[in-house]
Design a protein around this motif. Sequence first.
Motif, mmCIF file in Angstrom:
data_model
loop_
_atom_site.group_PDB
_atom_site.id
_atom_site.type_symbol
_atom_site.label_atom_id
_atom_site.label_comp_id
_atom_site.label_asym_id
_atom_site.label_seq_id
_atom_site.Cartn_x
_atom_site.Cartn_y
_atom_site.Cartn_z
ATOM 1 N N LEU A 160 0.830 -1.204 0.000
ATOM 2 C CA LEU A 160 0.000 0.000 0.000
ATOM 3 C C LEU A 160 0.866 1.255 0.000
ATOM 4 O O LEU A 160 0.524 2.258 -0.636
ATOM 5 N N ALA A 161 1.996 1.204 0.684
ATOM 6 C CA ALA A 161 2.897 2.353 0.705
ATOM 7 C C ALA A 161 3.525 2.573 -0.667
ATOM 8 O O ALA A 161 3.709 3.718 -1.100
ATOM 9 N N VAL A 162 3.839 1.483 -1.374
ATOM 10 C CA VAL A 162 4.425 1.599 -2.716
ATOM 11 C C VAL A 162 3.421 2.227 -3.682
ATOM 12 O O VAL A 162 3.748 3.155 -4.432
ATOM 13 N N THR A 163 2.188 1.721 -3.676
ATOM 14 C CA THR A 163 1.203 2.256 -4.631
ATOM 15 C C THR A 163 0.829 3.692 -4.292
ATOM 16 O O THR A 163 0.629 4.508 -5.192
ATOM 17 N N ALA A 164 0.760 4.028 -3.003
ATOM 18 C CA ALA A 164 0.471 5.412 -2.628
ATOM 19 C C ALA A 164 1.604 6.326 -3.053
ATOM 20 O O ALA A 164 1.374 7.444 -3.534
ATOM 21 N N ASP A 215 -3.373 10.970 1.637
ATOM 22 C CA ASP A 215 -2.769 9.651 1.432
ATOM 23 C C ASP A 215 -1.935 9.252 2.638
ATOM 24 O O ASP A 215 -1.948 8.087 3.062
ATOM 25 N N LEU A 216 -1.196 10.200 3.199
ATOM 26 C CA LEU A 216 -0.374 9.902 4.370
ATOM 27 C C LEU A 216 -1.236 9.429 5.532
ATOM 28 O O LEU A 216 -0.922 8.434 6.202
ATOM 29 N N GLU A 217 -2.333 10.130 5.779
ATOM 30 C CA GLU A 217 -3.216 9.754 6.890
ATOM 31 C C GLU A 217 -3.824 8.379 6.665
ATOM 32 O O GLU A 217 -3.953 7.576 7.609
ATOM 33 N N ALA A 218 -4.184 8.093 5.403
ATOM 34 C CA ALA A 218 -4.759 6.777 5.096
ATOM 35 C C ALA A 218 -3.728 5.671 5.319
ATOM 36 O O ALA A 218 -4.043 4.605 5.874
ATOM 37 N N ILE A 219 -2.489 5.903 4.911
ATOM 38 C CA ILE A 219 -1.435 4.913 5.113
ATOM 39 C C ILE A 219 -1.163 4.696 6.601
ATOM 40 O O ILE A 219 -0.976 3.563 7.066
ATOM 41 N N MET A 220 -1.169 5.788 7.377
ATOM 42 C CA MET A 220 -0.879 5.668 8.802
ATOM 43 C C MET A 220 -1.918 4.841 9.545
ATOM 44 O O MET A 220 -1.640 4.321 10.633
ATOM 45 N N ARG A 221 -3.108 4.706 8.962
ATOM 46 C CA ARG A 221 -4.167 3.914 9.600
ATOM 47 C C ARG A 221 -4.090 2.432 9.241
ATOM 48 O O ARG A 221 -4.886 1.632 9.747
#
Length: 246
Positions: A188-192, A218-224
């Motif tokens: 998910l971090a790669v695609t974001a 996007d950062l907030e979504a990844i952090m969750r």
Amino acid sequence: MIVLNRPEALNAVNGALSTAVGTALDELDADPHLRVGIITGAGRAFCAGADLKALAAGQSFLSPTHPEWGFAGVVEHFVSKPLIAAVNGPALGGGTEIVLACDLAVISSQASLGLPEVTRGLIAGAGGLLRLPDQIPPKVASEAILTGLPIAPETALRWGLVNLVAEPDDVVPEALRIAQRIAANAPLAVTASKRIMAHRRDFGSDWNRQIWHANNADLEAIMRTQDAQEGPTAFAEKRAPRWTGS
């Protein structure tokens, strides 16, 4: 691995090839078990560009079912997973434009790039005019585009147009090595990361508040995500992370 497989025509692009490649890219995007795509060519060429014989016969090089994918089913077809061009041989005209549409590139020491369209009364309309000036210095891009001269592998590396020059037999293995390094990271971090980079110019300056809103969302979504918890936990426990893609 996506192989341009018309070696008898130096992998020149026609409608059938555009459909096949575009379909493969959709499969790459949809399959959660696939993390990275590699595009290479069968035989001694990467891609000789458009199939001029097909064009002379009045046939299109676009997919008849998905013309919105653009040349080779690639150049207007955004996919969320990283794409690596493994340039095993000459990649001229549209072949170079496929490389420009990829995120990374490995090139054979015996290959070459180039946009010779102006020498044939044409323009590099499959992304060459749009992407080359963004990927190398604009005046260098102008020279390549307006003269139509080929670009040697070492020159492409010096300009930052490719990531690595390899011996011919090592092009695909080196591309796979890079792909494996990417695939070892949180999906998910790669695609974001790819998505944010791809849209970084949508709002103009990097001081524009809208691009920061998009970045922070996007950062907030990844952090969750569970993976964002797994990464620091694995680091603290001195073990390899176990990504779930969630």
